[in-house]
Design an enzyme around this catalytic site. Structure first.
Site, PDB file in Angstrom:
ATOM      1  N   LYS A 156      14.646 -14.398 -10.971  1.00  0.00           N
ATOM      2  CA  LYS A 156      15.196 -13.260 -10.229  1.00  0.00           C
ATOM      3  C   LYS A 156      16.151 -13.745  -9.131  1.00  0.00           C
ATOM      4  O   LYS A 156      17.191 -13.130  -8.879  1.00  0.00           O
ATOM      5  CB  LYS A 156      14.070 -12.416  -9.624  1.00  0.00           C
ATOM      6  CG  LYS A 156      13.153 -11.739 -10.617  1.00  0.00           C
ATOM      7  CD  LYS A 156      13.823 -10.673 -11.476  1.00  0.00           C
ATOM      8  CE  LYS A 156      14.172  -9.431 -10.706  1.00  0.00           C
ATOM      9  NZ  LYS A 156      14.727  -8.373 -11.607  1.00  0.00           N
ATOM     10  N   THR A 210      13.479  -8.456  -6.228  1.00  0.00           N
ATOM     11  CA  THR A 210      12.100  -8.429  -5.739  1.00  0.00           C
ATOM     12  C   THR A 210      11.950  -9.235  -4.447  1.00  0.00           C
ATOM     13  O   THR A 210      12.692 -10.203  -4.230  1.00  0.00           O
ATOM     14  CB  THR A 210      11.162  -9.018  -6.829  1.00  0.00           C
ATOM     15  OG1 THR A 210       9.913  -9.326  -6.251  1.00  0.00           O
ATOM     16  CG2 THR A 210      11.713 -10.295  -7.438  1.00  0.00           C
ATOM     17  N   ASP A 211      10.942  -8.870  -3.640  1.00  0.00           N
ATOM     18  CA  ASP A 211      10.656  -9.670  -2.438  1.00  0.00           C
ATOM     19  C   ASP A 211      10.170 -11.074  -2.803  1.00  0.00           C
ATOM     20  O   ASP A 211      10.166 -11.970  -1.959  1.00  0.00           O
ATOM     21  CB  ASP A 211       9.631  -8.962  -1.534  1.00  0.00           C
ATOM     22  CG  ASP A 211       8.286  -8.689  -2.200  1.00  0.00           C
ATOM     23  OD1 ASP A 211       8.137  -8.972  -3.404  1.00  0.00           O
ATOM     24  OD2 ASP A 211       7.384  -8.190  -1.497  1.00  0.00           O
ATOM     25  N   GLU A 212       9.757 -11.257  -4.063  1.00  0.00           N
ATOM     26  CA  GLU A 212       9.224 -12.568  -4.452  1.00  0.00           C
ATOM     27  C   GLU A 212      10.281 -13.669  -4.396  1.00  0.00           C
ATOM     28  O   GLU A 212       9.941 -14.849  -4.383  1.00  0.00           O
ATOM     29  CB  GLU A 212       8.600 -12.501  -5.852  1.00  0.00           C
ATOM     30  CG  GLU A 212       7.411 -11.558  -5.891  1.00  0.00           C
ATOM     31  CD  GLU A 212       6.508 -11.777  -7.087  1.00  0.00           C
ATOM     32  OE1 GLU A 212       6.412 -12.914  -7.577  1.00  0.00           O
ATOM     33  OE2 GLU A 212       5.906 -10.795  -7.532  1.00  0.00           O
ATOM     34  N   TYR A 230       9.153 -16.757 -12.669  1.00  0.00           N
ATOM     35  CA  TYR A 230       9.632 -15.370 -12.585  1.00  0.00           C
ATOM     36  C   TYR A 230      10.535 -15.199 -11.367  1.00  0.00           C
ATOM     37  O   TYR A 230      11.687 -14.748 -11.494  1.00  0.00           O
ATOM     38  CB  TYR A 230       8.437 -14.393 -12.497  1.00  0.00           C
ATOM     39  CG  TYR A 230       8.823 -13.023 -11.963  1.00  0.00           C
ATOM     40  CD1 TYR A 230       9.645 -12.179 -12.708  1.00  0.00           C
ATOM     41  CD2 TYR A 230       8.382 -12.580 -10.703  1.00  0.00           C
ATOM     42  CE1 TYR A 230      10.012 -10.919 -12.214  1.00  0.00           C
ATOM     43  CE2 TYR A 230       8.748 -11.330 -10.204  1.00  0.00           C
ATOM     44  CZ  TYR A 230       9.566 -10.513 -10.964  1.00  0.00           C
ATOM     45  OH  TYR A 230       9.939  -9.286 -10.478  1.00  0.00           O
TER      46      TYR A 230
HETATM   47  P1  NAD Z   1       8.262  -3.684 -16.579  1.00  0.00           P
HETATM   48  O1  NAD Z   1       7.811  -5.008 -17.083  1.00  0.00           O
HETATM   49  O2  NAD Z   1       7.283  -2.560 -16.480  1.00  0.00           O
HETATM   50  O3  NAD Z   1       9.472  -3.136 -17.474  1.00  0.00           O
HETATM   51  C1  NAD Z   1      10.545  -3.937 -17.836  1.00  0.00           C
HETATM   52  C2  NAD Z   1      11.329  -3.204 -18.912  1.00  0.00           C
HETATM   53  O4  NAD Z   1      12.477  -4.025 -19.223  1.00  0.00           O
HETATM   54  C3  NAD Z   1      10.562  -3.015 -20.223  1.00  0.00           C
HETATM   55  O5  NAD Z   1      10.745  -1.690 -20.701  1.00  0.00           O
HETATM   56  C4  NAD Z   1      11.199  -4.016 -21.166  1.00  0.00           C
HETATM   57  O6  NAD Z   1      11.189  -3.616 -22.531  1.00  0.00           O
HETATM   58  C5  NAD Z   1      12.622  -4.106 -20.627  1.00  0.00           C
HETATM   59  N1  NAD Z   1      13.269  -5.384 -20.946  1.00  0.00           N
HETATM   60  C6  NAD Z   1      12.781  -6.634 -20.756  1.00  0.00           C
HETATM   61  N2  NAD Z   1      13.680  -7.547 -21.193  1.00  0.00           N
HETATM   62  C7  NAD Z   1      14.731  -6.848 -21.671  1.00  0.00           C
HETATM   63  C8  NAD Z   1      15.976  -7.223 -22.241  1.00  0.00           C
HETATM   64  N3  NAD Z   1      16.285  -8.502 -22.465  1.00  0.00           N
HETATM   65  N4  NAD Z   1      16.845  -6.251 -22.591  1.00  0.00           N
HETATM   66  C9  NAD Z   1      16.547  -4.939 -22.378  1.00  0.00           C
HETATM   67  N5  NAD Z   1      15.379  -4.528 -21.864  1.00  0.00           N
HETATM   68  C10 NAD Z   1      14.490  -5.474 -21.506  1.00  0.00           C
HETATM   69  O7  NAD Z   1       8.932  -3.974 -15.171  1.00  0.00           O
HETATM   70  P2  NAD Z   1       8.924  -3.092 -13.843  1.00  0.00           P
HETATM   71  O8  NAD Z   1       7.672  -3.355 -13.115  1.00  0.00           O
HETATM   72  O9  NAD Z   1       9.323  -1.718 -14.169  1.00  0.00           O
HETATM   73  O10 NAD Z   1      10.098  -3.808 -13.036  1.00  0.00           O
HETATM   74  C11 NAD Z   1      11.452  -3.364 -13.168  1.00  0.00           C
HETATM   75  C12 NAD Z   1      12.327  -4.256 -12.325  1.00  0.00           C
HETATM   76  O11 NAD Z   1      11.909  -4.193 -10.962  1.00  0.00           O
HETATM   77  C13 NAD Z   1      12.268  -5.732 -12.714  1.00  0.00           C
HETATM   78  O12 NAD Z   1      13.545  -6.251 -12.638  1.00  0.00           O
HETATM   79  C14 NAD Z   1      11.369  -6.363 -11.661  1.00  0.00           C
HETATM   80  O13 NAD Z   1      11.747  -7.692 -11.425  1.00  0.00           O
HETATM   81  C15 NAD Z   1      11.678  -5.498 -10.453  1.00  0.00           C
HETATM   82  N6  NAD Z   1      10.585  -5.379  -9.487  1.00  0.00           N
HETATM   83  C16 NAD Z   1       9.346  -4.949  -9.870  1.00  0.00           C
HETATM   84  C17 NAD Z   1       8.347  -4.805  -8.912  1.00  0.00           C
HETATM   85  C18 NAD Z   1       6.977  -4.275  -9.280  1.00  0.00           C
HETATM   86  O14 NAD Z   1       6.092  -4.251  -8.427  1.00  0.00           O
HETATM   87  N7  NAD Z   1       6.746  -3.837 -10.517  1.00  0.00           N
HETATM   88  C19 NAD Z   1       8.588  -5.132  -7.576  1.00  0.00           C
HETATM   89  C20 NAD Z   1       9.872  -5.576  -7.218  1.00  0.00           C
HETATM   90  C21 NAD Z   1      10.852  -5.682  -8.185  1.00  0.00           C
END
Ligand code: NAD
Length: 318
Positions: free
Chosen positions: A154, A124-126, A150
């Site tokens: 990451k 993430t950009d964070e 968080y």
């Molecule tokens: P989300 O919270 O919607 O989904 C996360 C999924 O991971 C869920 O289905 C959860 O059950 C699963 N999960 C969590 N812990 C787990 C574990 N220990 N073992 C197996 N599964 C597990 O998240 P998202 O928004 O889809 O984000 C996905 C990825 O992208 C993350 O790594 C997040 O850091 C990154 N990201 C998200 C954004 C955003 O805007 N949503 C931006 C940049 C990066």
């Protein structure tokens, strides 16, 4: 047929990525997810009949469980699995260490043991921290300066990826994207929360003064970028993926009101999040130059698609 292991595929971006890959490639997918509160199996229900899609319930933070789940070899692991909500990380950081750091380490050990040729870490950009109003967007060379548990978890995972590339010469990439939006996102995040509260005529909670700035990326554009990294990413490289669409939170809220035709919607000011990052913006020049990616969906178009999806979902429940 090459096989992909998608972790966290029952969450927002993972489910959109599975949909993108099944539609645009001939990869076979195993979706490995612990089904935490953030997962929604409805997001992936439509793939259940496909012989190119399999689901395994597994916690990547549990090494034994992961080892038992990895019964075959994959071309690549794409790690979306994470605890992803900053507020929750402030209230209780421990699950973030378990899933985001230990989980990534366990996947790296699996790659080291030969379970996959390649791994992409969805970061993430964070991890870069917060920008001042006139500072240029983050590049891949910006220092890591996470400001909450968080983003710290990451950043730690990113450092593990780097270390396994340097130490073991594994085929690894990191992608760092800006804020995603689109269908299938959990209601705890800004855009779905505003849409669903609007649709239910409930007040919209707003942190602080609403002037925090985020760079918005439509989830399908993100999926296309990850696919390019999967096919053509150079081992060891980090790729920033931004939407180049910076918006203040209050602007986003007002645009949603307008889209949904709500004239009077009540905003409930809530105390600001501790250590709230003021501004994120990301420079995607590298992925444009190296892999030919740029965002295609404008914020307004993406918002229309997203609002339609939540409206249809509401209609299905009626
Ligand atoms: P989300 O919270 O919607 O989904 C996360 C999924 O991971 C869920 O289905 C959860 O059950 C699963 N999960 C969590 N812990 C787990 C574990 N220990 N073992 C197996 N599964 C597990 O998240 P998202 O928004 O889809 O984000 C996905 C990825 O992208 C993350 O790594 C997040 O850091 C990154 N990201 C998200 C954004 C955003 O805007 N949503 C931006 C940049 C990066």
């Amino acid at each position: 047929m090459r096989k992909l292991l998608i972790t966290g595929g029952a969450g927002f971006i993972g489910a959109n990525f599975i949909s993108y890959i099944l539609k645009n490639t001939n990869y076979e997918i195993t979706n490995l997810d612990a089904l935490t509160y953030a997962a929604n199996l409805e997001n992936v229900r439509k793939f259940e009949g496909s012989d190119r899609y399999h689901f395994v319930k597994c916690d990547i933070g549990n090494k034994k469980e992961l080892e038992l789940a990895l019964t075959q070899k994959y071309y690549a692991i794409i790690n979306f699995a994470a605890e992803s909500h900053v507020d929750r990380s402030i209230a209780n950081p421990y699950p973030f260490i378990h899933s985001n750091i230990n989980g990534t380490l366990n996947l790296l050990e699996a790659v080291l043991a030969g379970k996959a040729y390649k791994m992409i870490q969805i970061s993430t950009d964070e991890v870069y921290g917060s920008l001042k109003p006139n500072e240029p967007p983050f590049t891949e060379h910006s220092p890591l300066a996470p400001n909450n548990p968080y983003s710290a978890s990451k950043a730690a995972a990113d450092m593990l990826i780097r270390s396994y590339f340097k130490t073991h010469n594994l085929v690894l990439n990191i992608t760092r994207s800006s804020n995603n939006f689109g269908p299938m996102q959990h209601n705890e995040k800004l855009i779905p929360k505003v849409i669903t509260n609007c649709l239910n005529d409930e007040k919209i909670p707003l942190y602080g003064d609403g002037q925090d700035i985020r760079d918005w990326l439509y989830v399908e554009d993100h999926c296309r970028a990850i696919h390019l990294v999967l096919e053509n990413g150079m081992p060891g490289e980090v790729y920033n993926i931004g939407g180049a669409q910076e918006k203040k939170n209050i602007e986003v809220i007002e645009m949603i009101f307008k889209k949904l035709g709500k004239e009077v919607v009540q905003i409930l000011k809530v105390p600001d999040r501790k250590g709230h990052d003021r501004r994120y913006a990301i420079d995607s020049t590298k992925i444009l130059n190296d892999l030919g990616w740029k965002p295609e969906v404008t914020f307004l178009d993406g918002l229309t698609r997203t609002c339609e999806w939540y409206c249809n979902k509401g209609n299905e429940r009626k």
